[in-house]
Design an enzyme around this catalytic site. Structure first.
Site, PDB file in Angstrom:
ATOM      1  N   CYS A  99     -54.168 -64.597  39.505  1.00 41.45           N
ATOM      2  CA  CYS A  99     -54.224 -63.164  39.215  1.00 41.45           C
ATOM      3  C   CYS A  99     -55.371 -62.827  38.282  1.00 41.45           C
ATOM      4  O   CYS A  99     -55.556 -63.473  37.245  1.00 41.45           O
ATOM      5  CB  CYS A  99     -52.904 -62.704  38.600  1.00 41.45           C
ATOM      6  SG  CYS A  99     -52.871 -60.936  38.222  1.00 41.45           S
ATOM      7  N   TYR A 125     -17.901 -59.078  34.475  1.00 41.48           N
ATOM      8  CA  TYR A 125     -19.272 -58.549  34.446  1.00 41.48           C
ATOM      9  C   TYR A 125     -19.792 -58.470  35.880  1.00 41.48           C
ATOM     10  O   TYR A 125     -20.876 -58.927  36.211  1.00 41.48           O
ATOM     11  CB  TYR A 125     -20.186 -59.430  33.589  1.00 41.48           C
ATOM     12  CG  TYR A 125     -19.649 -59.745  32.210  1.00 41.48           C
ATOM     13  CD1 TYR A 125     -19.874 -58.881  31.130  1.00 41.48           C
ATOM     14  CD2 TYR A 125     -18.924 -60.902  31.970  1.00 41.48           C
ATOM     15  CE1 TYR A 125     -19.384 -59.171  29.869  1.00 41.48           C
ATOM     16  CE2 TYR A 125     -18.422 -61.201  30.710  1.00 41.48           C
ATOM     17  CZ  TYR A 125     -18.653 -60.338  29.666  1.00 41.48           C
ATOM     18  OH  TYR A 125     -18.160 -60.627  28.408  1.00 41.48           O
ATOM     19  N   GLU A 147     -16.334 -54.341  35.197  1.00 36.43           N
ATOM     20  CA  GLU A 147     -17.685 -54.022  34.740  1.00 36.43           C
ATOM     21  C   GLU A 147     -17.632 -52.795  33.834  1.00 36.43           C
ATOM     22  O   GLU A 147     -16.807 -51.899  34.036  1.00 36.43           O
ATOM     23  CB  GLU A 147     -18.587 -53.744  35.956  1.00 36.43           C
ATOM     24  CG  GLU A 147     -19.937 -53.134  35.671  1.00 36.43           C
ATOM     25  CD  GLU A 147     -20.812 -54.003  34.802  1.00 36.43           C
ATOM     26  OE1 GLU A 147     -21.385 -53.482  33.844  1.00 36.43           O
ATOM     27  OE2 GLU A 147     -20.907 -55.221  35.091  1.00 36.43           O
ATOM     28  N   ASP A 192     -20.498 -63.629  34.824  1.00 33.62           N
ATOM     29  CA  ASP A 192     -21.963 -63.511  34.864  1.00 33.62           C
ATOM     30  C   ASP A 192     -22.382 -62.464  33.833  1.00 33.62           C
ATOM     31  O   ASP A 192     -22.786 -61.353  34.180  1.00 33.62           O
ATOM     32  CB  ASP A 192     -22.402 -63.113  36.274  1.00 33.62           C
ATOM     33  CG  ASP A 192     -23.919 -63.082  36.437  1.00 33.62           C
ATOM     34  OD1 ASP A 192     -24.634 -63.480  35.495  1.00 33.62           O
ATOM     35  OD2 ASP A 192     -24.388 -62.651  37.504  1.00 33.62           O
ATOM     36  N   CYS A 230     -28.138 -66.065  32.539  1.00 33.64           N
ATOM     37  CA  CYS A 230     -29.595 -65.927  32.500  1.00 33.64           C
ATOM     38  C   CYS A 230     -30.128 -66.348  31.139  1.00 33.64           C
ATOM     39  O   CYS A 230     -31.318 -66.189  30.864  1.00 33.64           O
ATOM     40  CB  CYS A 230     -30.012 -64.491  32.823  1.00 33.64           C
ATOM     41  SG  CYS A 230     -29.340 -63.267  31.669  1.00 33.64           S
TER      42      CYS A 230
END
Length: 469
Positions: A76, A330, A351, A400, A427
């Site tokens: 890039c 979640y 959620e 999650d 994550c």
């Protein structure tokens, strides 16, 4: 009183590791760790620090004695300035190595738990053009390179459409070609910028809070759908229609063209009315025959193809036989819940975001899935004895959570609930490790599978299976 940071220069230091937030790591002669922005493991470099703390420095490589054999040429043209793909100068096999190492280190060092043999990280088949959502900002004062400033050249056109310069909230790097989202993303962005200038439309200035054009969001799907959303700072119907009509004429393949008029101090759209100008008010993603409607405000994993792999691993870890009650904590828009539903007796999704639950219900109806139920609520409040008594004790819990991990109250409730299996998708392996340490008294980690969702960055997902001791 501001803390003074005396700059230090260390010559010929070997870069030995890649650490948190994608920074490279070296050791100073005084034993402190140095976190470096612009080097990769294997480099030998002169480091100039700009921050000093009790146990570490932060700095930049200002000269290189030896370049690492892990280096590759970035593809890039914006690599040195953008900051979005920090690891683009490192071979992909080495990126995977350091991502896996981070996951294992976090689970062992922070979680202090016994691990099984960790399955090798699952790399992404596409290492460029894999994102399904990109957001670009308009600016009337684009960021200039040092060379441009020092040249003394008067640059009259300062309009830009691109990304924020790291650390500079009011400066935008004008992007010519981004390697993160597949076509027609670059073509649409470049056309919108050129057409806006041709129409003499003003670009936004965040300091002065003025200018017509604020942001451009592009979403794509594996089915070929394309969503374009233009955010305006104020209403100017004539000019808005000129720009939107031009986009429609130039790109007839656009599935959904929408806009927002947002005069707030920030450019988040979640509290704004999104207006569909042309086509549908959503795009559709597909996975194993399931269809998921995605609107402008929807959360959906930003690497669609790799999300499919992540969900397959999650379902495999759950080991469902067909009659289990599954809680999906979640749940977001219920993607995982619906993905595992055909192998479960019943799935309950929870959620905190009402719009996400509405989307989950709508998608379940679209897919004719009748064994899922979705509920709105703050997890630490709604996930309690009353909820469990109402819906039943689950055999399997899938969780999650966001980057901060699970609230302590949720972890304690899981220990009290004591399902046979917990599948923990994360994550952020650091907060995952913290939660696993709390669960360790009753659960043993039996499987660990890192998944690379974001090539060219340091981010990594991790899936863990916990089974009752």
């Amino acid at each position: 009183m501001a803390r003074r940071n005396k700059r230090k220069v260390f010559e010929d230091l070997e870069v030995i590791d890649a650490g948190a937030k994608g920074k490279a790591v070296a050791k100073a002669p005084d034993g402190r760790v140095i976190f470096i922005n612009n080097a990769i493991p294997g480099d030998v470099a002169t480091i100039e620090t700009y921050k000093k703390r009790k146990s570490y420095y932060e700095g930049n490589a200002v000269a290189f004695s030896t370049y690492s054999d892990k280096r590759v040429e970035p593809v890039c043209q914006h690599f040195d300035t953008c900051g979005g793909c920090k690891w683009q100068n490192m071979g992909y096999e080495h990126q995977l190595y350091f991502k896996q190492k981070e996951v294992v280190n976090n689970l062992q060092r922070l979680g202090k738990i016994d691990l099984p043999e960790v399955t090798p990280i699952l790399g992404s088949e596409d290492i460029y053009f894999y994102r399904n959502k990109m957001e670009f900002s308009f600016s009337d004062s684009k960021w200039l390179t040092t060379e441009q400033i020092e040249s003394g050249e008067v640059i009259e056109n300062r309009n830009a459409l691109g990304f924020h310069k790291p650390g500079m909230w009011d400066k935008i790097i004008d992007i010519k070609k981004c390697h993160l989202q597949r076509d027609p993303s670059n073509a649409i962005r470049n056309f919108v910028k050129e057409k806006a200038q041709e129409l003499n439309l003003s670009f936004f200035n965040p300091r002065k809070q003025e200018g017509f054009l604020r942001t451009l969001m592009l979403r794509t799907t594996t089915t070929g759908d394309v969503m374009v959303l233009v955010q305006f700072y104020f209403e100017d119907e004539a000019n808005r229609e000129k720009l939107l009509d031009s986009i429609t004429a130039e790109f007839p393949e656009i599935t959904s063209l929408q806009y927002v008029v947002n005069s707030k101090g920030n450019d988040t759209i979640y509290d704004q009315d999104v207006i569909c100008y042309h086509g549908k008010d959503h795009i559709t993603e597909e996975m194993e025959g399931l269809q998921f409607k995605i609107n402008a405000k929807s959360f959906y994993q930003t690497n669609s193809e790799q999300a499919y792999e992540l969900y397959k691993i999650t379902r495999d870890f759950a080991g469902l036989k067909g009659d289990e009650l599954v809680y999906d904590l979640y749940t977001g828009t219920g993607t995982i819940a619906q993905f595992v539903a055909k192998k479960a007796g019943k799935v309950i999704g929870v959620e905190a975001v009402p719009d996400a639950i509405e989307a989950a219900k709508e998608n379940a109806q679209l897919n004719n899935i009748e064994n899922v139920e979705f509920y709105v609520g703050d997890m630490k409040k709604v996930f309690n004895e009353t909820f469990i008594n109402t819906h039943g004790k689950p055999d399997v819990v899938i969780t999650d959570p966001p980057r901060d991990g699970m609230h302590t109250d949720v972890v304690m409730q899981l220990l009290k609930l004591s399902p046979e299996k917990i599948v923990y998708v994360s994550c952020n392996s650091a907060t995952q490790a913290r939660d696993l340490a709390l669960l360790d008294e009753r659960y043993k980690v039996t499987k660990v599978q890192p998944v690379d969702m974001f090539p060219q960055t340091h981010h990594v997902e991790n899936v863990v299976l916990l089974e009752k001791r």
